[in-house]
Motif scaffolding. Structure first.
Motif, mmCIF file in Angstrom:
data_model
loop_
_atom_site.group_PDB
_atom_site.id
_atom_site.type_symbol
_atom_site.label_atom_id
_atom_site.label_comp_id
_atom_site.label_asym_id
_atom_site.label_seq_id
_atom_site.Cartn_x
_atom_site.Cartn_y
_atom_site.Cartn_z
ATOM 1 N N LEU A 1 -33.463 11.911 4.527
ATOM 2 C CA LEU A 1 -32.290 11.059 4.357
ATOM 3 C C LEU A 1 -31.291 11.295 5.481
ATOM 4 C CD1 LEU A 1 -30.594 9.156 2.631
ATOM 5 C CD2 LEU A 1 -29.788 11.105 1.355
ATOM 6 N N PHE B 1 -35.016 6.974 0.667
ATOM 7 C CA PHE B 1 -34.833 8.407 0.438
ATOM 8 C C PHE B 1 -33.726 8.681 -0.566
ATOM 9 C CE2 PHE B 1 -38.031 9.478 3.132
ATOM 10 C CZ PHE B 1 -37.879 8.985 4.409
ATOM 11 N N ILE B 2 -32.662 7.864 -0.523
ATOM 12 C CA ILE B 2 -31.584 8.072 -1.488
ATOM 13 C C ILE B 2 -32.111 7.867 -2.902
ATOM 14 C CG2 ILE B 2 -29.405 7.169 -2.382
ATOM 15 C CD1 ILE B 2 -28.540 6.561 0.398
ATOM 16 N N MET C 1 -40.899 18.335 11.437
ATOM 17 C CA MET C 1 -41.689 19.037 12.446
ATOM 18 C C MET C 1 -40.989 20.309 12.922
ATOM 19 S SD MET C 1 -44.532 17.599 12.989
ATOM 20 C CE MET C 1 -45.416 16.073 12.699
ATOM 21 N N GLY D 1 -32.376 -0.404 9.636
ATOM 22 C CA GLY D 1 -32.579 1.039 9.698
ATOM 23 C C GLY D 1 -32.229 1.722 8.388
ATOM 24 N N TYR D 2 -31.243 1.188 7.724
ATOM 25 C CA TYR D 2 -30.800 1.822 6.489
ATOM 26 C C TYR D 2 -31.774 1.661 5.350
ATOM 27 C CZ TYR D 2 -26.304 2.873 8.526
ATOM 28 O OH TYR D 2 -25.318 3.372 9.310
ATOM 29 N N PHE E 1 -44.018 7.839 1.611
ATOM 30 C CA PHE E 1 -42.750 8.108 0.957
ATOM 31 C C PHE E 1 -42.341 6.959 0.057
ATOM 32 C CE2 PHE E 1 -40.395 11.850 1.094
ATOM 33 C CZ PHE E 1 -40.881 12.596 2.143
ATOM 34 N N PHE F 1 -26.946 18.845 -7.279
ATOM 35 C CA PHE F 1 -27.909 17.828 -7.672
ATOM 36 C C PHE F 1 -29.219 18.407 -8.180
ATOM 37 C CE2 PHE F 1 -26.849 13.428 -7.234
ATOM 38 C CZ PHE F 1 -25.677 13.418 -6.519
ATOM 39 N N TYR G 1 -40.764 20.034 -7.490
ATOM 40 C CA TYR G 1 -39.831 18.917 -7.489
ATOM 41 C C TYR G 1 -38.610 19.243 -6.652
ATOM 42 C CZ TYR G 1 -42.215 15.865 -10.713
ATOM 43 O OH TYR G 1 -43.124 15.018 -11.276
ATOM 44 N N ASP H 1 -51.295 15.022 10.962
ATOM 45 C CA ASP H 1 -50.464 14.203 11.840
ATOM 46 C C ASP H 1 -50.623 14.636 13.287
ATOM 47 O OD1 ASP H 1 -47.628 13.539 9.645
ATOM 48 O OD2 ASP H 1 -49.364 12.311 10.206
ATOM 49 N N ASN I 1 -29.481 5.989 12.368
ATOM 50 C CA ASN I 1 -29.025 4.617 12.221
ATOM 51 C C ASN I 1 -27.525 4.389 12.310
ATOM 52 O OD1 ASN I 1 -31.543 3.056 11.657
ATOM 53 N ND2 ASN I 1 -31.723 4.674 10.133
ATOM 54 N N LEU J 1 -35.565 12.060 -8.309
ATOM 55 C CA LEU J 1 -36.131 13.400 -8.425
ATOM 56 C C LEU J 1 -35.151 14.354 -9.072
ATOM 57 C CD1 LEU J 1 -38.085 13.967 -5.112
ATOM 58 C CD2 LEU J 1 -39.007 13.945 -7.408
ATOM 59 N N ASP K 1 -34.760 2.601 5.295
ATOM 60 C CA ASP K 1 -35.405 3.907 5.145
ATOM 61 C C ASP K 1 -34.507 4.854 4.384
ATOM 62 O OD1 ASP K 1 -36.963 3.936 8.431
ATOM 63 O OD2 ASP K 1 -37.543 3.043 6.519
ATOM 64 N N ALA K 2 -33.256 4.898 4.800
ATOM 65 C CA ALA K 2 -32.318 5.791 4.133
ATOM 66 C C ALA K 2 -32.239 5.452 2.650
ATOM 67 C CB ALA K 2 -30.933 5.684 4.778
ATOM 68 N N ALA L 1 -32.567 9.894 8.663
ATOM 69 C CA ALA L 1 -32.455 8.433 8.723
ATOM 70 C C ALA L 1 -31.014 8.027 9.003
ATOM 71 C CB ALA L 1 -32.944 7.816 7.424
ATOM 72 N N LEU L 2 -30.065 8.726 8.382
ATOM 73 C CA LEU L 2 -28.660 8.389 8.612
ATOM 74 C C LEU L 2 -28.254 8.659 10.058
ATOM 75 C CD1 LEU L 2 -27.016 9.665 5.313
ATOM 76 C CD2 LEU L 2 -27.249 7.309 6.084
ATOM 77 N N ILE M 1 -46.018 8.379 7.020
ATOM 78 C CA ILE M 1 -44.795 8.868 6.370
ATOM 79 C C ILE M 1 -44.082 7.744 5.641
ATOM 80 C CG2 ILE M 1 -42.541 9.891 6.746
ATOM 81 C CD1 ILE M 1 -43.663 11.466 8.981
ATOM 82 N N ALA N 1 -36.681 15.205 0.687
ATOM 83 C CA ALA N 1 -36.156 13.841 0.748
ATOM 84 C C ALA N 1 -34.766 13.847 1.363
ATOM 85 C CB ALA N 1 -36.114 13.225 -0.647
ATOM 86 N N LEU O 1 -35.178 7.998 -3.965
ATOM 87 C CA LEU O 1 -36.118 9.065 -4.287
ATOM 88 C C LEU O 1 -35.376 10.328 -4.677
ATOM 89 C CD1 LEU O 1 -39.002 10.024 -4.405
ATOM 90 C CD2 LEU O 1 -38.869 10.626 -2.003
ATOM 91 N N PHE O 2 -34.380 10.692 -3.871
ATOM 92 C CA PHE O 2 -33.606 11.893 -4.137
ATOM 93 C C PHE O 2 -32.948 11.824 -5.511
ATOM 94 C CE2 PHE O 2 -31.514 15.692 -3.015
ATOM 95 C CZ PHE O 2 -30.191 15.609 -3.410
ATOM 96 N N LEU O 3 -32.313 10.677 -5.780
ATOM 97 C CA LEU O 3 -31.628 10.532 -7.062
ATOM 98 C C LEU O 3 -32.596 10.625 -8.235
ATOM 99 C CD1 LEU O 3 -28.983 7.821 -6.196
ATOM 100 C CD2 LEU O 3 -28.610 10.219 -6.738
ATOM 101 N N PHE P 1 -44.800 6.989 -2.758
ATOM 102 C CA PHE P 1 -44.480 8.116 -3.605
ATOM 103 C C PHE P 1 -43.206 7.844 -4.382
ATOM 104 C CE2 PHE P 1 -43.936 12.132 -5.258
ATOM 105 C CZ PHE P 1 -42.723 12.671 -4.880
ATOM 106 N N ALA Q 1 -37.336 17.103 -3.531
ATOM 107 C CA ALA Q 1 -36.002 16.500 -3.500
ATOM 108 C C ALA Q 1 -35.264 16.951 -2.247
ATOM 109 C CB ALA Q 1 -35.227 16.876 -4.754
ATOM 110 N N ILE R 1 -33.901 20.909 -11.625
ATOM 111 C CA ILE R 1 -35.304 20.797 -11.240
ATOM 112 C C ILE R 1 -35.820 22.056 -10.561
ATOM 113 C CG2 ILE R 1 -35.211 18.306 -11.071
ATOM 114 C CD1 ILE R 1 -35.047 18.495 -8.145
#
Lengths: 248, 290, 281
Positions: free
Chosen positions: B98, C258-259, B216, C251-252, C213, B79, B87, C97, B105, C265, C254-255, B101-102, C209, B94, C261-263, C216, B91, B83
Motif C-alpha cells: 500500500l 491493498f487498502i 524485494m 495508479g490509485y 493480490f 489495526f 494473517y 520471480d 502515485n 484482513l 492498486d492502492a 503504491a501511494l 503480483i 499488504a 485487503l488490509f482492512l 487473493f 496484513a 489477528i
C-alpha cells in the motif's frame, strides 16, 4: 464474593452454557465438577475473560466484570490456572514467576534508563514458593527444559503468586505423577489453611470432596446441584449424571 | 575494490543492520511477523528527504522521520491487534504494498516513479557529513546506539514482558498485563528505528525512488533476522556480515548486471527457505516462528 | 467484467489451495506468471501451434504445481507453523520471480494470437469477441470446478483432508497426495487465468503480483475457502475497478486493492462467506 447470574454461552448451534448461576463465598474452597464436556472449562473461560458471555452477569464483590478483558479481570483480583500450563517457554522459571508479581513495571522510559533490578522482596517470595514445591534449584532453568510435571508446578506457583482475592485452578492435579500430586495437594491444603478463596475444576473426585467446602455440579451446561461434599455424594441427580462413576 | 567502495559497503552494512535489528524487536522478541517493516523504512526515507529538500535542518528532519515511521507502527499495531501469525504477516505485507503504491502515485508529493534526487548531505552542529568516511562514522555511531538501546530494553522487565507476549499471549494477559499496549510499543519502537535507518539511507545515496522500498528489499532483511536467529541481536549482527559479504562476492563472478540482481534475490530466497526447513531457530536464535 | 472473470479464476484457484492446505500460498502469483511465460516460450519463441502450446503449458503447470507441493512438504514435515509456511511461500515467490527475470528478462512480451478485433456494443461498453470468450470460458471453468469440489470423489477427498487430515489418514487417504492434487489443480486453473490475461495484455514479470493480490483480495473478501465467495469477491473488485476509473486516477486502483485487503484482513479476516473460528483463545 463472586456471583454468577444466568450466564449463557453458545458456539454456533451448540449451547455450551445454559443460564448458570452460583455464588462463591470468601475464604472457602469450591470445586466445580461434572462429566466431560459439561462446560466446566467454558465457565472458567467466561469468568477469566478468555471468552465473552452471550447473556448473564459476573459480579466480583458487586463489581460487574462480565465484559472485562483478561488483564482487567486479573487486576480486579482473579488469578487463573489453565489446563495446559502455558508457561513462557523461552524464559526461566524465575522470570515466569517474576511476571506474575504485580510490581513488574513495563513503562518504556523507566526500563530504558532505570535500574531494572529484581528486588529482595520479589526474590524472597519466589524462593519461598519454590521451596514449598521442593524445586528451589530450578529457579534459573529455562521453562522449556522442565518436565511436564515440573512445568505444572511452576504454572501453579505462577497463578498463586499473581496477587488475587480469588484463585481459579483448572485441573491442577491432572497429568502429574504421584509425588508431584502430593506436593500440589500439600500446597492447596496450605492455602486452604490460610483462608484462601479458591474455585477449582478437578477430575480427581476424592481430592475435590476432601478439599472443598462447597461443590457445584455441572452437566450439559447446566448447574444440577450445589451443596456440601456430603450432600452432593448422596444427590441422586449427580449420581445419575455420572452414571456408573463411583463417588467415594 | 577501491577504498571508497569498501566505505560504501560498510555504510550500507550499517544501515541494513539497523533495519534488521529493529525488525528483530517485533519479529524475534515480541513474535510479531511484521512484513510492513520496509514501509517504515520508506516513510523514514521519504520524510527525511522531502523535509530537507524544503529547507528543514537534518536533525529535525531525522527526528520527524522517526516520529512518522513510529506513527505508522502505531497504526499497524492498532489495526492488527486481533489477528495472528500468517494473517498478521499478510496484513502487514499488504501495508507495505500500500505504501509503495501511494509513493508511486502521489506525483505532486513524491515525484512518483521519478523519485527524489539531490538529497542533501546531513549537517550536524555545523559540520557537513559529506565525505564517505564521515558518513560511515555517523552510521556506525547510530548503529551502535541502536544496538545498545535494544540490548537494554531486551534485558529489562519490559523485554521480559515482550518475550512472554511472544511465548504465550493469553497467559500474560491473565497475569494482568495489557499485551495490546506491549505489542503497540514494539511496533512503534521498531518503526521509529526503521525510520532513522530510512533517513540515513536517503541522505547517503542522495536519490530515492519507490523501487527501493519493495518486498524485494524486505526479504533480505527478513532473511537476516531469521538466519541470525529469532530473538538474538548478536545473531542478527553476525548474519548481516555473512550475508552482505556473500552477496558482494557475487560481483567477482563478473556477470552482467541484469543477472546479478535476480541471482542475489534467488540466493536470499533459497537461504531463507533452507533455514526454515533445516534450522528454523537460525544460528543463535531462542525460538522459531510461531 | 473481463478482469472480474479472470480475478475470479485466480481467486478460486487460490481458495482451493488454501482450503485444502490451510495456509496462504502467496507464491501463487509467481506460479501463474511462470506458467504464462511458458506459454510465451512455446508459442512465440518456439513457434509451436497454439493449441499444442496451451497443452504443453498445462502440462508444465501441473509439473510446477507438483514441484511446489514437494517443497511445501519439506516444511510441513517439520511441523512448520502457518507463519513459517507463509514465509517459505514468500521465499518461493521471490525465487520464481527472479527466475523469470533470469530466463526471460524484464521487458514486456506479448502472446500475439488474435488481432484486436472490432468490438460489439453491449450496455454502452465495447466488448470484443475475445473478451466474450474469456468470460464464457471462465464461467464455465468455475462451474466445472464447483461441481467437481462438491460432487466428485477427489473433490470430496479434498474437503475431507481440509477439515480433518488425521481422520482422513486413518481412512486410508494419503494427505500428501491430496495436498499435491490441490496444488496441481490450483496451478492449472491459475495458469488458465494467466493465459486468458496474457491474450489481452502484455506479459511482465510483475503480472503475477497484481493478479494474485487482487485475486487473493477477492478470496479474502468473499471468504477464504469458498468458491462462491471467490466469485463474489472478484465481481465486487472488478466492479469497483471499472467504475473507479472514472473517479480515481488509475495508479490509485492498486492502492485501493491493498487498502481493502488490509482492512478486511484486520477487521474481518473470515470475509463475507467464510466461517468464523469458533474455538476460544
Amino acid at each position: 464474593m463472586l456471583k454468577i447470574k444466568n450466564l449463557s454461552k453458545h458456539f454456533g448451534g451448540l449451547r455450551a452454557i445454559k443460564s448458570c448461576s452460583f455464588d462463591l463465598k470468601p475464604n472457602s474452597i469450591t470445586a466445580l465438577i461434572g462429566p466431560n464436556g459439561s462446560g466446566k472449562s467454558t465457565i472458567f473461560n467466561l469468568i477469566s475473560g478468555a471468552l465473552q458471555a452471550d447473556a448473564g452477569q459476573i459480579l466480583l464483590d458487586s463489581q460487574n466484570i462480565t465484559r472485562f478483558s483478561p488483564e482487567d479481570i486479573s487486576n480486579a483480583g482473579i488469578s487463573r490456572l489453565f489446563q495446559e500450563s502455558k508457561l513462557f517457554t523461552s524464559l526461566t522459571v524465575q522470570e515466569n514467576l517474576l511476571l506474575a508479581l504485580d510490581n513488574q513495571d513495563t513503562k518504556f522510559w523507566k526500563n530504558l534508563f532505570g535500574k531494572n533490578q529484581v528486588t529482595l522482596d520479589q526474590t524472597n517470595r519466589i524462593n519461598y514458593i519454590l521451596k514449598l514445591l521442593e524445586m528451589p534449584e530450578k529457579a534459573h532453568q529455562k521453562a522449556s527444559n522442565l518436565s511436564y510435571g515440573q512445568q505444572r508446578l511452576v504454572a501453579i506457583a505462577r497463578a498463586v503468586l499473581n496477587p488475587h482475592q480469588l484463585l481459579m485452578l483448572d485441573e491442577p492435579l491432572s497429568g502429574v505423577n504421584l509425588q508431584l500430586r502430593n506436593q500440589i495437594s500439600k500446597l492447596l491444603l496450605k492455602l486452604k489453611k490460610q483462608s484462601a478463596t479458591i474455585l477449582l475444576i478437578e477430575h480427581d473426585m476424592s481430592f475435590a470432596l476432601r478439599l472443598a467446602d462447597q461443590i457445584i455440579v455441572l452437566d450439559a451446561g447446566e448447574v444440577i446441584a450445589i451443596g456440601s461434599p456430603k450432600q452432593i455424594q448422596s444427590d441422586p441427580r449427580v449420581i445419575k449424571a455420572y452414571l456408573g462413576n463411583e463417588l467415594c | 575494490m577501491t577504498f571508497a567502495y569498501l566505505l560504501h559497503l560498510a555504510t550500507m552494512l550499517g544501515i541494513n543492520m539497523i533495519l534488521a535489528l529493529s525488525l528483530q524487536l517485533t519479529m524475534g522478541i515480541t513474535g510479531l511477523v511484521n512484513l510492513g517493516h520496509i514501509a517504515f523504512f520508506a516513510i523514514g526515507s521519504y520524510t527525511s528527504a522531502l523535509l530537507t529538500l524544503h529547507g528543514m535542518p537534518f536533525t529535525g528532519a531525522m527526528f520527524v522521520s522517526a516520529l512518522l515511521a513510529g506513527l505508522a507502527g502505531l497504526l499497524l499495531g492498532v489495526f492488527t491487534q486481533r489477528i495472528k501469525a500468517d494473517y498478521l504477516a499478510l496484513a502487514t505485507l499488504a501495508f507495505s504494498y500500500l505504501v509503495h503504491a501511494l509513493l508511486l502515485n502521489t506525483h505532486s508529493f513524491t515525484n512518483g516513479p521519478l523519485g527524489l534526487a539531490n538529497i542533501t548531505k546531513p549537517i550536524i552542529f555545523g559540520f557537513q557529513v559529506g565525505a564517505n568516511w564521515a558518513f560511515l562514522i555517523f552510521t556506525t555511531v547510530i548503529a551502535v546506539s541502536v544496538y545498545l538501546i535494544l540490548m537494554r530494553l531486551i534485558d529489562s522487565p519490559l523485554g521480559m514482558a515482550l518475550q512472554a507476549t511472544r511465548d504465550n499471549e493469553l497467559a500474560l494477559r491473565v497475569l494482568g498485563k495489557s499485551t495490546l499496549k506491549l505489542k503497540i510499543l514494539a511496533f512503534v519502537c521498531s518503526g521509529c528505528l526503521a525510520g532513522v535507518a530510512g533517513s540515513l539511507y536517503a541522505h547517503f545515496v542522495t536519490f530515492i525512488d519507490p523501487a527501493s522500498f519493495t518486498i524485494m528489499q524486505l526479504i533480505p532483511i527478513v532473511c537476516l533476522v531469521v538466519l541470525g536467529g529469532l530473538g538474538s541481536l548478536n545473531g542478527t549482527i553476525v548474519a548481516t556480515f555473512v550475508l552482505i559479504l556473500i552477496s558482494e562476492s557475487l560481483r567477482f563472478l563478473s556477470l552482467p548486471s541484469s543477472l546479478t540482481g535476480p541471482l542475489t534475490q534467488m540466493i536470499y530466497a533459497s537461504l531463507l527457505f533452507l533455514v526454515l526447513i533445516k534450522k528454523p531457530q537460525g544460528f543463535f536464535g531462542k525460538v522459531s516462528l510461531k | 467484467m473481463v478482469a472480474g472473470a479472470i480475478y475470479a479464476l485466480v481467486a478460486a484457484s487460490f481458495s482451493i489451495i488454501y482450503a485444502t492446505n490451510k495456509f496462504l500460498h502467496v507464491a501463487h502469483g509467481a506460479v501463474l506468471a511462470l506458467n504464462t511465460y511458458f506459454l510465451y516460450f512455446f508459442f512465440t519463441v518456439l513457434g509451436l501451434n497454439f493449441v499444442l502450446s496451451v497443452l504443453l503449458t498445462m502440462l508444465a503447470a501441473a509439473l510446477v504445481g507438483f514441484t511446489i507441493s514437494k517443497f511445501y512438504k519439506q516444511l510441513r514435515d517439520k511441523q512448520a507453523s502457518s507463519a513459517t509456511l507463509l514465509l517459505g511461500s514468500i521465499a518461493l515467490m521471490i525465487f520464481i520471480d527472479s527466475l523469470i527475470l533470469l530466463l526471460f528478462e524484464g521487458n514486456t512480451k506479448t502472446i500475439g494470437l488474435l488481432k484486436v478485433a472490432q468490438g460489439i456494443e453491449l450496455f454502452q461498453a465495447i466488448i470484443t469477441p475475445l473478451q466474450i470468450s474469456i468470460i464464457v470460458l471462465s464461467l464455465f471453468v468455475l462451474l466445472v470446478l464447483s461441481l467437481f469440489i462438491k460432487k466428485s470423489r477427489l473433490g470430496t477427498t479434498l474437503r475431507a483432508v481440509a477439515d480433518t487430515p488425521e481422520q482422513a489418514e486413518i481412512l486410508g487417504i494419503s494427505a500428501n497426495q491430496v495436498y499435491t492434487a490441490s496444488f496441481i489443480i490450483g496451478s492449472i486453473v491459475a495458469t488458465l487465468a494467466g493465459i486468458l490475461y496474457g491474450l489481452e495484455h502484455n506479459l511482465a514479470p510483475t503480472m503475477g503480483i497484481k493478479l494474485v493480490f487482487t485475486g487473493f483480495a477477492a478470496a479474502v473478501v468473499g471468504g477464504i475457502g469458498s468458491i462462491q465467495g471467490a466469485v463474489l469477491g472478484a465481481s465486487l473488485f472488478s466492479l469497483v475497478e471499472n467504475f473507479g476509473i472514472w473517479y480515481i486516477p488509475s495508479g490509485y486502483k492498486d492502492a485501493l486493492v491493498f487498502i481493502v485487503l488490509f482492512l478486511f484482513l484486520t477487521l474481518r479476516p473470515h470475509g463475507i462467506f467464510g466461517f468464523k473460528n469458533k474455538i476460544p483463545l
